[in-house]
Design an enzyme around this catalytic site. Sequence first.
Site, PDB file in Angstrom:
ATOM      1  N   ASP A 212      33.871  29.591  33.709  1.00  0.00           N
ATOM      2  CA  ASP A 212      34.467  30.669  32.926  1.00  0.00           C
ATOM      3  C   ASP A 212      33.404  31.639  32.424  1.00  0.00           C
ATOM      4  O   ASP A 212      33.605  32.864  32.430  1.00  0.00           O
ATOM      5  CB  ASP A 212      35.297  30.104  31.761  1.00  0.00           C
ATOM      6  CG  ASP A 212      34.548  29.052  30.953  1.00  0.00           C
ATOM      7  OD1 ASP A 212      33.588  28.445  31.476  1.00  0.00           O
ATOM      8  OD2 ASP A 212      34.927  28.824  29.791  1.00  0.00           O
ATOM      9  N   ASP A 236      35.685  30.237  45.762  1.00  0.00           N
ATOM     10  CA  ASP A 236      36.755  31.083  46.288  1.00  0.00           C
ATOM     11  C   ASP A 236      37.087  32.190  45.286  1.00  0.00           C
ATOM     12  O   ASP A 236      37.224  33.369  45.638  1.00  0.00           O
ATOM     13  CB  ASP A 236      37.978  30.210  46.565  1.00  0.00           C
ATOM     14  CG  ASP A 236      39.009  30.895  47.444  1.00  0.00           C
ATOM     15  OD1 ASP A 236      38.778  32.038  47.866  1.00  0.00           O
ATOM     16  OD2 ASP A 236      40.049  30.275  47.708  1.00  0.00           O
ATOM     17  N   ASP A 240      35.593  36.524  45.274  1.00  0.00           N
ATOM     18  CA  ASP A 240      36.488  37.676  45.258  1.00  0.00           C
ATOM     19  C   ASP A 240      36.185  38.571  44.065  1.00  0.00           C
ATOM     20  O   ASP A 240      36.233  39.810  44.179  1.00  0.00           O
ATOM     21  CB  ASP A 240      37.946  37.220  45.209  1.00  0.00           C
ATOM     22  CG  ASP A 240      38.491  36.839  46.579  1.00  0.00           C
ATOM     23  OD1 ASP A 240      37.688  36.781  47.534  1.00  0.00           O
ATOM     24  OD2 ASP A 240      39.704  36.596  46.696  1.00  0.00           O
TER      25      ASP A 240
END
Length: 341
Positions: A212, A236, A240
């Site tokens: 986080d 993943d 992005d």
Amino acid sequence: MTTIAVIPGDGIGPEVVEQAMVVLDRLGIGLKFDVLDHVNATSYLRDGSTLETADMDRVRSGAGILLGAIGDPRVRSVDYAREILLRLRFELDLYVNYRPARLLHDRLSPLRDPARRAIDCVLVRENTEGLYVDVGGTVREGTDHETAIDAEVSTYFGVSRVIGFALRAARHGVCMVDKANAVRNSGELWQRCWRDLGEAHPELVKTHLYVDVAAMRLVEDPASFEVIVTNNSYGDILSDLAAQVAGGLGAAASANINPESGAGLYEPVHGSAPDIAGTGTANPFGAILSGAMLLDQLGRTDEANAVRGAVDRAVAARRCTVDLGGQLGTADAGRAVVSEL
């Protein structure tokens, strides 16, 4: 001749991978393309076929794989994509997912502060373990007591080899990302591998962030990262995010590689984008830059850098698609890169 297996796939995949092949062919370095244009959703819907044994033989006989995209809204089952993408990753043991994030032009950054925009980092994602190995199941399905379980799988072998790759790939520093404060068991394994392997690289700055906090830092100060290494699911998501900070998914490239065997699958990050398929507006730069990564793996570093430079110049001149600030369609954007070469 060096043979490259090509899977154009679905949606915008055939459109963008065609431009990548045009650019690679223009280099005149003796590449031959073995196009598996039957591996797509249409074939799956017609007869249930995905990636057959004969297809895998063709893939294995080549020096690399160039993939357009896999995914079609007509296919509701997740088995279709898994039987292609995950079969390639697992059978070829492509344990490193390597995703560079580099700002192509200052105008593309969504960040307000110019001093923090120049992201140029690599996400190294463990690619064959984690939550995506399909360990788990569902009981009491369809009832109020339905219970779904997905298990995250981490092995010392898998974690240590991807961390080792990240440490060898770095010049200055590596940040290891986990969630060991909440996901205890796999977190402790990642932490132990990180400590054990890091000792052999005293020349590197080694840092650790929870996932986080890493997401926050990628937006707050993306230029502070060089190499990030993490597990399958966190990688993943973070890759992005990094691609968007670098200007968008349209130009984002990736490689799935096995550094020891030399096997590699190269694909743009953007997916099949069925909403714009067939319109001629898809950005081919992610596929073209994936082709440049394939050239790196083949030892063609000069040609790979030439392709990247051509893309940079095309973007700077706004000879690109709308998402990067230009007005060109897919084929014209590909031709712009060729002309820059």
